[in-house]
Design an enzyme around this catalytic site. Structure first.
Site, mmCIF file in Angstrom:
data_model
loop_
_atom_site.group_PDB
_atom_site.id
_atom_site.type_symbol
_atom_site.label_atom_id
_atom_site.label_comp_id
_atom_site.label_asym_id
_atom_site.label_seq_id
_atom_site.Cartn_x
_atom_site.Cartn_y
_atom_site.Cartn_z
ATOM 1 N N HIS A 12 0.828 -1.218 0.000
ATOM 2 C CA HIS A 12 0.000 0.000 0.000
ATOM 3 C C HIS A 12 0.864 1.270 0.000
ATOM 4 C CE1 HIS A 12 -0.082 -0.718 4.652
ATOM 5 N NE2 HIS A 12 0.920 0.061 4.352
ATOM 6 N N HIS A 59 -1.453 4.766 9.666
ATOM 7 C CA HIS A 59 -0.114 5.384 9.704
ATOM 8 C C HIS A 59 -0.174 6.768 10.337
ATOM 9 C CE1 HIS A 59 -0.002 2.397 6.517
ATOM 10 N NE2 HIS A 59 1.303 2.417 6.532
ATOM 11 N N HIS A 193 10.353 -4.094 3.937
ATOM 12 C CA HIS A 193 10.840 -2.727 3.802
ATOM 13 C C HIS A 193 11.131 -2.149 5.177
ATOM 14 C CE1 HIS A 193 6.503 -2.030 4.383
ATOM 15 N NE2 HIS A 193 6.634 -0.729 4.430
ATOM 16 N N GLU A 240 4.260 -5.324 8.578
ATOM 17 C CA GLU A 240 2.878 -5.209 8.090
ATOM 18 C C GLU A 240 2.348 -6.525 7.513
ATOM 19 O OE1 GLU A 240 2.997 -0.469 6.818
ATOM 20 O OE2 GLU A 240 3.447 -1.992 5.321
#
Lengths: 284, 131
Positions: A12, A59, A193, A240
């Site tokens: 995303h 976030h 990441h 995530e």
């Protein structure tokens, strides 16, 4: 009985939203990622789900550190995206499915999960970007949404097993819903990441491929690592993958991979998109 | 942590992962004013107020001296060390015109080009579609 027709799993990255806004889907940098959605567009046109139950992480649009729920389930009639602080805006509003939301809330609490319930909730790029990817060029989203947020921000995070079990509890809830809706589950974020620290830029192709290999046939294989193991393997934001585990847990029928696309890099991220079919359970 | 250690009011030493800040309760407490300021930047009017008077805006949120120094000097590792969480810091970075590749370069000591090259060193596309 409501059917969970399948699951869509995708990164995303906010930059994807900017690329869409700029019409860069065919640019050489972006094309290998966006092309991964062609099978999903075909599948969505055939299956036409009515509701998306989306496992994601906020976030810092809706939740701040003053009150940080481990699990939160939206129960609003509608949801908005708003400015996240760096100019990414203009995502379409979302229509909720509050009756189904409350059924899920009631059913998961019966199964001894204790989510925060949200009758008002902003949805950030972790929901909006996957919706844009799945349903491009629409004036209004063709599905209603039940958002389920997992804390992947402030440790301690839920364990991978807890995320998978939450998904299983949500899956049972959807299966017991008497409405006619066809449901697609979504897990957003990942894959490997890391944005922060001296290890920023960390990408782990081997771990990502391990997850992609096991997601459909054996998600329990991903429980051999605890949350901090996953941070070490996948990076501090690669954790995530918990959202993916939860969404996979909701699929309790016969699960088969229909499409998978892994492309490195998109921004700082090893990007991935997976479509899984969930054939209904045969009931006694 | 053992139950005995907990009974004695001690917390187990946190696991460390090299080069990887773990945003836990300690960091969340230390970083609260800084992250609260960054959270406020979801609003354009607050971003404008910060740009107009950085020091005055930091006063409103009660940033520590370490946090103020890191903000003033655009010191990304310093912001992280002072308890900043990258999801909130991204909003501050946007005000400074820094994207996540810039943040990566600033934290690893590379140029942005070198940082991008590291990302590209992993380049792969692997696609499967069922028959």
């Amino acid at each position: 009985m409501s059917d969970i027709v399948g699951g869509i799993f995708t990164s995303h990255v906010p930059g994807i939203g900017l690329a869409i806004a700029r019409g860069q889907q065919q640019d050489p940098y972006w094309k290998p990622f966006f092309d991964g959605f062609a099978p999903i567009h075909r599948w969505l046109a055939q299956t036409r789900p009515d509701v998306a139950v989306v496992f994601y992480n906020d976030h810092g649009l809706n939740f701040f550190l003053d009150q940080m729920p481990t699990f939160a389930i939206g129960a609003a009639a509608d949801y908005q995206h708003e400015d996240e602080g760096w100019g990414l805006s203009g995502f379409k509003p979302f229509t909720g499915a509050p009756d189904l939301s409350w059924h899920i809330i009631e059913t998961v609490v019966e199964q001894e999960f204790d989510p925060v319930t949200c009758q008002s909730m902003l949805l950030d790029h972790a929901v909006a970007v996957p919706f844009e990817l799945c349903w491009p060029d629409t004036d209004a989203w063709p599905v209603k949404v039940v958002p389920i947020s997992l804390n992947t921000v402030q440790h301690p995070l839920p364990s991978p097993r807890r995320a998978l079990e939450l998904g299983r509890a949500v899956g049972r809830a959807i299966e017991s819903w008497t409405g006619p809706e066809r449901v697609v589950v979504m897990g957003t974020g990942g894959l490997s990441h890391q944005l922060d620290g001296e290890r920023a830029g960390h990408i782990n192709v081997d771990y990502d491929k391990f997850c992609l290999r096991n997601l459909a046939p054996d998600p329990e294989a991903m429980l051999q690592h605890d949350t901090l193991d996953i941070v070490e393997l996948a990076g501090s934001q690669g954790v995530e993958i918990l959202n993916w585990l939860a969404a996979r847990g909701a699929m309790r029928g016969s699960v088969r991979e229909l499409a998978s696309n892994y492309h490195v890099p998109i921004s700082n991220t090893a990007a991935a998109t997976v479509l899984l079919e969930n054939s209904a359970m045969v009931r006694a | 942590m053992t139950i005995a250690a907990a009974a004695a009011g001690q917390r187990a030493p946190a696991r460390t992962i090299p080069g990887t800040p773990i945003f836990d309760g300690d960091a969340a407490q230390r970083g609260y004013p800084l992250n609260a300021m960054c959270f406020s930047f979801n609003s354009e009017s607050n971003r404008m107020a910060f740009r107009a008077d950085e020091a005055g805006y930091m006063d409103r949120f009660g940033l520590s001296e370490d946090q103020r120094r890191a903000v003033r000097s655009r010191d990304v590792p310093g912001l992280i060390a002072a308890g900043g969480n990258v999801y909130y810091l991204a909003k501050l970075a946007g005000i400074f015109g820094l994207n996540v590749q810039d943040l990566g370069a600033l934290q690893t000591g590379m140029s942005v080009e070198e940082f991008r090259a590291v990302l590209l060193s992993h380049a792969v596309t692997d696609r499967r579609v069922a028959a």
